[in-house]
Design a protein around this motif. Structure first.
Motif, short mmCIF file in Angstrom:
data_model
loop_
_atom_site.label_atom_id
_atom_site.label_comp_id
_atom_site.label_asym_id
_atom_site.label_seq_id
_atom_site.Cartn_x
_atom_site.Cartn_y
_atom_site.Cartn_z
N LYS A 148 -54.03 5.99 35.07
CA LYS A 148 -55.14 6.18 36.17
C LYS A 148 -55.19 7.18 37.11
CE LYS A 148 -55.60 1.00 35.61
NZ LYS A 148 -55.53 -0.28 36.38
N GLU A 149 -54.56 8.30 36.80
CA GLU A 149 -54.50 9.48 37.78
C GLU A 149 -55.33 10.68 36.99
OE1 GLU A 149 -51.04 10.09 40.85
OE2 GLU A 149 -50.16 9.84 38.85
N ARG A 150 -56.26 11.19 37.55
CA ARG A 150 -56.95 12.26 36.95
C ARG A 150 -56.05 13.62 37.33
NH1 ARG A 150 -62.31 12.38 40.14
NH2 ARG A 150 -60.76 12.27 41.85
N ILE A 151 -55.34 14.03 36.10
CA ILE A 151 -54.48 15.43 36.42
C ILE A 151 -54.71 16.51 35.48
CG2 ILE A 151 -52.65 13.89 37.19
CD1 ILE A 151 -51.38 13.75 34.21
N ILE A 152 -55.75 16.51 34.51
CA ILE A 152 -56.20 17.47 33.78
C ILE A 152 -57.38 17.81 33.88
CG2 ILE A 152 -55.69 18.71 31.48
CD1 ILE A 152 -53.86 16.71 30.59
N LEU A 153 -57.99 19.01 33.83
CA LEU A 153 -59.33 19.26 33.76
C LEU A 153 -59.42 20.25 32.58
CD1 LEU A 153 -62.50 19.62 34.38
CD2 LEU A 153 -61.89 21.18 35.98
N ASP A 154 -60.08 20.10 31.31
CA ASP A 154 -60.11 20.77 30.22
C ASP A 154 -61.59 21.47 30.18
OD1 ASP A 154 -57.70 20.58 29.23
OD2 ASP A 154 -57.99 18.91 27.93
N LYS A 155 -61.57 22.70 30.02
CA LYS A 155 -62.97 23.34 30.06
C LYS A 155 -62.84 24.06 28.61
CE LYS A 155 -64.27 25.27 33.96
NZ LYS A 155 -64.24 26.10 35.22
N ASP A 156 -63.77 23.47 27.80
CA ASP A 156 -63.73 24.02 26.33
C ASP A 156 -65.13 24.69 25.92
OD1 ASP A 156 -61.29 22.78 25.08
OD2 ASP A 156 -62.18 21.06 25.87
N ARG B 11 -56.61 22.77 33.11
CA ARG B 11 -56.12 22.87 34.30
C ARG B 11 -55.36 21.79 34.42
NH1 ARG B 11 -59.12 27.43 35.97
NH2 ARG B 11 -58.73 26.93 38.34
N HIS B 12 -54.06 22.08 34.89
CA HIS B 12 -52.98 20.74 35.07
C HIS B 12 -52.36 20.88 36.58
CE1 HIS B 12 -52.57 20.68 30.64
NE2 HIS B 12 -52.66 21.94 30.73
#
Length: 236
Positions: free
Chosen positions: A134-142, A222-223
């Motif tokens: 329940k923690e938003r910890i990665i943003l993947d931009k593909d 992005r981590h």
């Protein structure tokens, strides 16, 4: 379907490691002690310990026993090509993927340069936020070539793009070139992730190729820095 005895033991020990009942760097009880505690055979205990080891909860030390590893961070393989879904399942973490953007459009000149193309092509832009516990910890931009990966949907992106490419499109993903940097979080990072005051973010930029050497994907992953440990295996 009933779970096997070793699976029940694995889940019980994994839960105790995750909630801190069994501390990092502690030794687990011996196989004999665990067999007595769970009223089962040593062979069943060995199977449970093997699964704990494979999922990154313990490290077996010759002559010492099983040492509990730090599971507050997730081992993210540098040299491997593994999807987020595969990684989360292996670690036994509760995970969720939220698709923020799914668009097909003509490449910008900057993106065209990443793909080493002379002319602009159509590409998918996919932004996904990865939640673990329940923690938003990665943003993947593909960014993926539309000609190679047609028919993307929100459902596919929520589950696994790689599974779709390999199992539905029948393509073989072969290798990637990666670059890892530490950067200042952007406004987008702060908006989409639970950064909790962190003033840096780990960025993994990947160029991913099929087995025929087609460069079909460029990714920025992005981590949040406290949750991921980037690992590799090297031999001299």
């Amino acid at each position: 379907m009933a779970r096997s005895k070793f699976q029940v033991i694995y889940e019980d020990l994994a839960k105790k490691i995750q909630d801190g009942s069994i501390k990092t760097n502690e030794l687990l009880p011996s196989e004999n002690e665990l067999a007595d505690k769970y009223e089962t055979s040593r062979e069943t205990i060995r199977k449970a310990l093997k699964q704990l080891s494979e999922h990154g909860f313990i490290q077996k030390m010759q002559g010492k026993g099983s040492v509990v590893l730090d599971v507050s961070k997730i081992n993210f393989p540098i040299s491997g090509l593994v999807s987020f879904r595969e990684l989360a399942e292996k670690m036994g973490k509760k995970s969720k993927t939220v698709v923020v953007t799914l668009e097909q459009k003509t490449m910008t000149s900057e993106l065209q340069e990443q793909f080493q193309l002379k002319d602009p092509h159509e590409a998918w832009e996919v932004k996904r936020v990865r939640e673990i516990e329940k923690e938003r910890i990665i943003l993947d931009k593909d960014f993926l070539l539309s000609s190679v990966v047609p028919g993307l949907t929100t459902e596919i992106c929520e589950r696994s793009i790689y599974a779709y490419i390999e199992n539905v499109l029948g393509l073989a993903i072969s290798f990637a070139k990666k670059e890892i940097t530490v950067e200042i979080p952007t406004e987008e990072d702060r908006d989409l992730l639970d950064l909790e005051g962190y003033d840096s973010i780990v960025v993994v930029k990947s160029h991913v190729y099929l087995d025929d050497t087609t460069l079909f994907q460029y990714t920025e992953s992005r981590h949040r820095p406290d949750k991921f440990r980037f690992v590799d295996f090297a031999r001299r």
